[in-house]
Design an enzyme around this catalytic site. Structure first.
Site, short mmCIF file in Angstrom:
data_model
loop_
_atom_site.label_atom_id
_atom_site.label_comp_id
_atom_site.label_asym_id
_atom_site.label_seq_id
_atom_site.Cartn_x
_atom_site.Cartn_y
_atom_site.Cartn_z
N LYS A 1 0.85 -1.18 0.00
CA LYS A 1 0.00 0.00 0.00
C LYS A 1 0.89 1.24 0.00
CE LYS A 1 0.64 2.11 3.23
NZ LYS A 1 1.89 2.78 3.72
N TYR B 1 -4.01 4.64 6.63
CA TYR B 1 -4.39 3.80 7.79
C TYR B 1 -5.65 4.35 8.45
CZ TYR B 1 -0.03 1.27 7.37
OH TYR B 1 0.98 0.48 6.90
P1 NAD Z 1 12.44 2.06 1.38
O1 NAD Z 1 12.85 3.36 0.81
O2 NAD Z 1 13.08 1.59 2.63
O3 NAD Z 1 12.61 0.91 0.30
C1 NAD Z 1 12.21 1.09 -1.04
C2 NAD Z 1 12.95 0.08 -1.90
O4 NAD Z 1 12.51 0.20 -3.25
C3 NAD Z 1 14.47 0.31 -1.89
O5 NAD Z 1 15.11 -0.92 -1.75
C4 NAD Z 1 14.73 0.90 -3.27
O6 NAD Z 1 16.02 0.56 -3.75
C5 NAD Z 1 13.65 0.27 -4.11
N1 NAD Z 1 13.26 0.99 -5.33
C6 NAD Z 1 12.84 0.42 -6.48
N2 NAD Z 1 12.58 1.33 -7.41
C7 NAD Z 1 12.84 2.50 -6.87
C8 NAD Z 1 12.76 3.82 -7.36
N3 NAD Z 1 12.37 4.12 -8.61
N4 NAD Z 1 13.09 4.80 -6.51
C9 NAD Z 1 13.49 4.54 -5.25
N5 NAD Z 1 13.57 3.30 -4.74
C10 NAD Z 1 13.26 2.28 -5.55
O7 NAD Z 1 10.86 2.14 1.57
P2 NAD Z 1 9.92 1.18 2.43
O8 NAD Z 1 9.61 1.86 3.71
O9 NAD Z 1 10.48 -0.17 2.47
O10 NAD Z 1 8.58 1.21 1.55
C11 NAD Z 1 8.43 0.41 0.41
C12 NAD Z 1 6.92 0.18 0.15
O11 NAD Z 1 6.37 -0.48 1.28
C13 NAD Z 1 6.11 1.43 -0.04
O12 NAD Z 1 5.06 1.19 -0.94
C14 NAD Z 1 5.54 1.71 1.35
O13 NAD Z 1 4.35 2.47 1.33
C15 NAD Z 1 5.29 0.30 1.80
N6 NAD Z 1 5.31 0.18 3.28
C16 NAD Z 1 4.27 -0.46 3.85
C17 NAD Z 1 4.24 -0.59 5.22
C18 NAD Z 1 3.10 -1.34 5.87
O14 NAD Z 1 3.00 -1.31 7.10
N7 NAD Z 1 2.26 -2.02 5.11
C19 NAD Z 1 5.25 -0.06 6.01
C20 NAD Z 1 6.32 0.57 5.37
C21 NAD Z 1 6.33 0.69 3.99
#
Ligand code: NAD
Length: 361
Positions: free
Chosen positions: A130, A214
């Site tokens: 999400k 949320y």
């Molecule tokens: P993050 O920045 O820690 O990780 C993102 C990852 O995507 C990195 O490994 C990055 O290298 C990669 N990536 C791929 N294409 C990219 C691009 N074009 N630009 C930048 N990075 C790119 O972020 P995160 O916190 O892990 O979030 C990732 C996803 O998970 C998002 O959609 C976020 O909303 C979701 N998320 C959900 C929850 C939940 O509780 N359900 C919690 C945190 C994050």
């Protein structure tokens, strides 16, 4: 139902059963569903990948990343063979790897459609984090691609699988609170600058897309209704570099068909943050705080703690999808659920921009 038991495995299992009946049960259990994680960022590596150890029927079998260093580091940590590690460039090769049944997309929201559509086209079921995608049109493209490929699509709404949230939903539906009179949900924290979360092109929006979702999703699953009208205001602090491209605080109101009104907020500049919801009924009031945390969720009914056994919400989410892959049935949080939230968020933005309530059809 695809129960992959070879004759030989069955014979070995039966021989083992002579010594240990548990071994037979294990040898006859359906093969766990194989998952590939796409995007090795914070959420993937700290929450999702460790959850496979707690799952019943889901197995981490492959990694897909833009960074070869991460593929090597996490590949070693999770004993993923090099044959099952892919870059975004070599990802098309997953089509010929039968071990991979689901691809879980955990990258910034604007990249979800491209990766999800690609994975479905390669013959894999898809789970997407999400918010599903920046626009309803993107969401619809993801739904259509999975449908066309005959593949399932799950959105990572972990709270739908989490025991405190399930208990709160039960309290709302069972009449335990009487008639529900008022719903509030508040989610926000202090967002640092310099990540994709403050870039609209990658995040699709600001606090509302990331954390306000949320509040919105909780108002929908607690009420059990879909809003027919939404009104909202957005406030951005002046001279704050984080809010040049995306919004900070959102105040929104959802009107449901029964006349019930849900109030929600969302923020990226709150310290301390907020993570709660409150349901006022004609008999009782339920407060969840934290309501949608990674752990430590807490429910009180009229000020008295409600005992709830915590579960591993991520394992429960993975396993529900895996059960659908093996046995058929409906994904609990499908693409349509993600699309509904994105439609409402667009209406929230529209209402804040025009200053008028927006009707939802
Ligand atoms: P993050 O920045 O820690 O990780 C993102 C990852 O995507 C990195 O490994 C990055 O290298 C990669 N990536 C791929 N294409 C990219 C691009 N074009 N630009 C930048 N990075 C790119 O972020 P995160 O916190 O892990 O979030 C990732 C996803 O998970 C998002 O959609 C976020 O909303 C979701 N998320 C959900 C929850 C939940 O509780 N359900 C919690 C945190 C994050």
């Amino acid at each position: 139902m695809s129960v992959e038991i070879s004759r030989r495995t069955a014979l070995v299992g039966m021989a083992a059963a002579a010594l240990d009946p548990m071994a037979l049960a294990k040898s006859l259990a359906p093969k766990p569903v194989g998952w590939a994680i796409l995007g090795l960022g914070s959420y993937a590596t700290n929450q999702i990948m460790p959850a496979f150890a707690h799952s019943e029927n889901s197995k981490l079998v492959a990694l897909i990343s833009g960074h070869t260093e991460k593929l090597s580091r996490f590949g070693q940590q999770y004993a993923i063979p090099t044959s099952h590690r892919y870059t975004y460039d070599s990802m098309d090769e997953i089509a010929s790897n039968p071990d991979i049944e689901v691809v879980y997309v955990i990258t910034p929201p604007a990249t979800h459609p491209e990766f999800a559509i690609r994975a479905a086209g390669l013959g894999k079921h898809v789970c997407s984090e999400k918010p599903m995608a920046p626009t309803p049109q993107d969401c619809q493209r993801m739904i259509d691609a999975c449908k066309k490929a005959g593949k399932l699509l799950q959105i990572g709404y972990r709270c739908h699988y989490e025991s405190h949230n399930l208990r709160a939903i039960k309290a709302c539906r069972s009449g335990e609170l009487g008639k529900i009179r008022e719903l509030r949900s508040d989610h926000g924290f202090n967002m640092p600058n310099g990540t994709w979360r403050t870039q609209k092109a990658l995040a699709g929006g600001g606090s509302m897309m990331d954390i306000g979702i949320y509040s919105l999703n909780a108002l929908r699953y607690l009420s059990g209704e879909e809003p027919i009208e939404v009104s909202a205001t957005i406030t951005n602090p002046p001279n704050d570099a984080r809010f040049v491209d995306v919004e900070d605080t959102v105040d929104f109101k959802l009107t449901f068909p029964s006349g019930l009104v849900g109030h929600g907020t969302s923020g990226y500049s709150w310290s301390p943050g907020k993570n709660r919801y409150e349901i006022r009924g004609s008999k009782s009031t339920l407060i969840a705080e934290p309501a949608t945390g990674y752990d430590g969720d807490h429910l009180t009914l009229d000020g008295v703690e409600l005992p709830v056994t915590p579960n591993n919400q991520w394992a429960a989410q993975l396993d529900q999808m895996s059960r659908c892959v093996r046995q058929g049935g409906k994904v609990l949080t499908p693409g349509e659920e993600g699309l509904r939230d994105i439609r409402i968020i667009q209406a929230i933005y529209e209402s804040a921009k025009t200053g008028h309530p927006i009707k939802l059809v």
